[in-house]
Design a protein around this motif. Structure first.
Motif, PDB file in Angstrom:
ATOM      1  N   ARG A  27       0.825  -1.209   0.000  1.00 56.85           N
ATOM      2  CA  ARG A  27       0.000   0.000   0.000  1.00 56.85           C
ATOM      3  C   ARG A  27       0.860   1.261   0.000  1.00 56.85           C
ATOM      4  NH1 ARG A  27      -5.306   0.652  -0.734  1.00 56.85           N
ATOM      5  NH2 ARG A  27      -4.902   2.519   0.429  1.00 56.85           N
ATOM      6  N   ASP A  28       2.021   1.186   0.585  1.00 51.93           N
ATOM      7  CA  ASP A  28       2.939   2.322   0.630  1.00 51.93           C
ATOM      8  C   ASP A  28       4.313   1.820   1.055  1.00 51.93           C
ATOM      9  OD1 ASP A  28       2.613   1.830   3.353  1.00 51.93           O
ATOM     10  OD2 ASP A  28       1.515   3.656   3.741  1.00 51.93           O
ATOM     11  N   ASP A  29       5.226   2.732   1.258  1.00 52.75           N
ATOM     12  CA  ASP A  29       6.555   2.344   1.693  1.00 52.75           C
ATOM     13  C   ASP A  29       6.506   1.751   3.098  1.00 52.75           C
ATOM     14  OD1 ASP A  29       7.752   3.188  -0.643  1.00 52.75           O
ATOM     15  OD2 ASP A  29       8.124   5.209   0.115  1.00 52.75           O
ATOM     16  N   SER A  30       7.476   0.916   3.379  1.00 53.09           N
ATOM     17  CA  SER A  30       7.593   0.360   4.722  1.00 53.09           C
ATOM     18  C   SER A  30       8.116   1.439   5.669  1.00 53.09           C
ATOM     19  CB  SER A  30       8.543  -0.837   4.698  1.00 53.09           C
ATOM     20  OG  SER A  30       9.812  -0.425   4.229  1.00 53.09           O
ATOM     21  N   VAL A  31       7.900   1.227   6.953  1.00 57.63           N
ATOM     22  CA  VAL A  31       8.347   2.168   7.972  1.00 57.63           C
ATOM     23  C   VAL A  31       9.211   1.400   8.969  1.00 57.63           C
ATOM     24  CG1 VAL A  31       7.619   3.710   9.829  1.00 57.63           C
ATOM     25  CG2 VAL A  31       6.270   3.564   7.735  1.00 57.63           C
ATOM     26  N   ALA A  32      10.424   1.885   9.208  1.00 57.98           N
ATOM     27  CA  ALA A  32      11.320   1.276  10.182  1.00 57.98           C
ATOM     28  C   ALA A  32      11.525   2.254  11.333  1.00 57.98           C
ATOM     29  CB  ALA A  32      12.651   0.929   9.529  1.00 57.98           C
ATOM     30  N   THR A  33      11.388   1.759  12.570  1.00 59.84           N
ATOM     31  CA  THR A  33      11.561   2.613  13.740  1.00 59.84           C
ATOM     32  C   THR A  33      12.478   1.946  14.752  1.00 59.84           C
ATOM     33  OG1 THR A  33       9.591   1.720  14.828  1.00 59.84           O
ATOM     34  CG2 THR A  33       9.303   3.714  13.493  1.00 59.84           C
ATOM     35  N   PHE A  34      13.063   2.774  15.604  1.00 51.46           N
ATOM     36  CA  PHE A  34      14.011   2.313  16.601  1.00 51.46           C
ATOM     37  C   PHE A  34      13.828   3.144  17.860  1.00 51.46           C
ATOM     38  CE2 PHE A  34      18.041   3.225  18.689  1.00 51.46           C
ATOM     39  CZ  PHE A  34      18.458   1.948  19.014  1.00 51.46           C
ATOM     40  N   GLY A  35      13.943   2.522  19.024  1.00 56.93           N
ATOM     41  CA  GLY A  35      13.855   3.285  20.258  1.00 56.93           C
ATOM     42  C   GLY A  35      13.784   2.394  21.473  1.00 56.93           C
ATOM     43  N   LYS A  36      13.332   2.959  22.580  1.00 59.90           N
ATOM     44  CA  LYS A  36      13.225   2.246  23.849  1.00 59.90           C
ATOM     45  C   LYS A  36      12.216   1.115  23.723  1.00 59.90           C
ATOM     46  CE  LYS A  36      12.312   3.027  28.754  1.00 59.90           C
ATOM     47  NZ  LYS A  36      13.359   2.148  29.195  1.00 59.90           N
ATOM     48  N   ASN A  37      12.544  -0.005  24.338  1.00 57.70           N
ATOM     49  CA  ASN A  37      11.659  -1.159  24.356  1.00 57.70           C
ATOM     50  C   ASN A  37      10.326  -0.765  24.973  1.00 57.70           C
ATOM     51  OD1 ASN A  37      10.545  -3.706  24.459  1.00 57.70           O
ATOM     52  ND2 ASN A  37      11.796  -4.387  26.158  1.00 57.70           N
ATOM     53  N   SER A  38       9.244  -0.865  24.218  1.00 54.09           N
ATOM     54  CA  SER A  38       7.929  -0.397  24.677  1.00 54.09           C
ATOM     55  C   SER A  38       7.329  -1.266  25.775  1.00 54.09           C
ATOM     56  CB  SER A  38       6.968  -0.309  23.496  1.00 54.09           C
ATOM     57  OG  SER A  38       6.785  -1.584  22.922  1.00 54.09           O
ATOM     58  N   SER A  39       7.799  -2.493  25.939  1.00 61.39           N
ATOM     59  CA  SER A  39       7.240  -3.336  27.002  1.00 61.39           C
ATOM     60  C   SER A  39       7.888  -3.043  28.346  1.00 61.39           C
ATOM     61  CB  SER A  39       7.380  -4.821  26.644  1.00 61.39           C
ATOM     62  OG  SER A  39       8.743  -5.183  26.608  1.00 61.39           O
ATOM     63  N   GLY A  40       8.927  -2.216  28.361  1.00 60.33           N
ATOM     64  CA  GLY A  40       9.532  -1.788  29.610  1.00 60.33           C
ATOM     65  C   GLY A  40      10.439  -2.803  30.272  1.00 60.33           C
ATOM     66  N   ASN A  41      10.858  -3.826  29.563  1.00 61.88           N
ATOM     67  CA  ASN A  41      11.726  -4.853  30.117  1.00 61.88           C
ATOM     68  C   ASN A  41      13.190  -4.427  30.072  1.00 61.88           C
ATOM     69  OD1 ASN A  41       9.511  -6.413  30.459  1.00 61.88           O
ATOM     70  ND2 ASN A  41       9.913  -7.800  28.775  1.00 61.88           N
ATOM     71  N   GLY A  42      13.662  -3.760  31.072  1.00 62.39           N
ATOM     72  CA  GLY A  42      15.074  -3.443  31.197  1.00 62.39           C
ATOM     73  C   GLY A  42      15.594  -2.448  30.189  1.00 62.39           C
ATOM     74  N   ASP A  43      16.881  -2.515  29.973  1.00 62.18           N
ATOM     75  CA  ASP A  43      17.614  -1.571  29.143  1.00 62.18           C
ATOM     76  C   ASP A  43      17.801  -2.159  27.738  1.00 62.18           C
ATOM     77  OD1 ASP A  43      19.003   0.733  28.562  1.00 62.18           O
ATOM     78  OD2 ASP A  43      20.888  -0.002  29.387  1.00 62.18           O
TER      79      ASP A  43
END
Length: 111
Positions: A27-43
């Motif tokens: 349907r459109d271009d893919s989207v790649a994202t990076f960041g803090k683990n959203s489940s909150g499990n550690g670092d």
């Protein structure tokens, strides 16, 4: 920081290199994202690649196709796959998301 950017780029390339399943188009271009683990499990850092697709396949069939593809994650093992119907009124679009986490190695974006 550059290591994590390179990992995201490699992960993204592995996902989009996989041919689309039958009866499916992007349907459109893919989207790649990076960041803090959203489940909150550690670092941990979280890597995600999202594909928005239009398909004649059911979500179960799409999941089976991509799960069987066993796309390598960021470190060791396979990426997790999820499939959701896009409820934003986009006329039958389906979102396929690939996700993996890795230890942050002091990347401030994951803190």
């Amino acid at each position: 920081m550059w290591r994590d950017d390179a990992r995201l780029d490699d992960f993204h390339e592995r996902v989009v290199a996989r041919p689309l399943p039958p009866e499916t188009r992007s349907r459109d271009d893919s989207v790649a994202t990076f960041g803090k683990n959203s489940s909150g499990n550690g670092d941990y850092c979280e890597y995600r690649v999202r594909l928005k697709l239009r398909t004649g396949l059911s979500p179960v069939e799409l999941y089976a196709y991509y799960d069987k593809a066993a796309i390598a994650g960021v470190d060791v093992g396979m990426a997790q796959v999820s499939v959701d119907v896009d409820d934003a009124g986009d006329g039958g679009a389906v979102i396929v998301e690939f996700r993996d986490i890795s230890s942050s190695d002091w990347d401030i974006r994951c803190a």
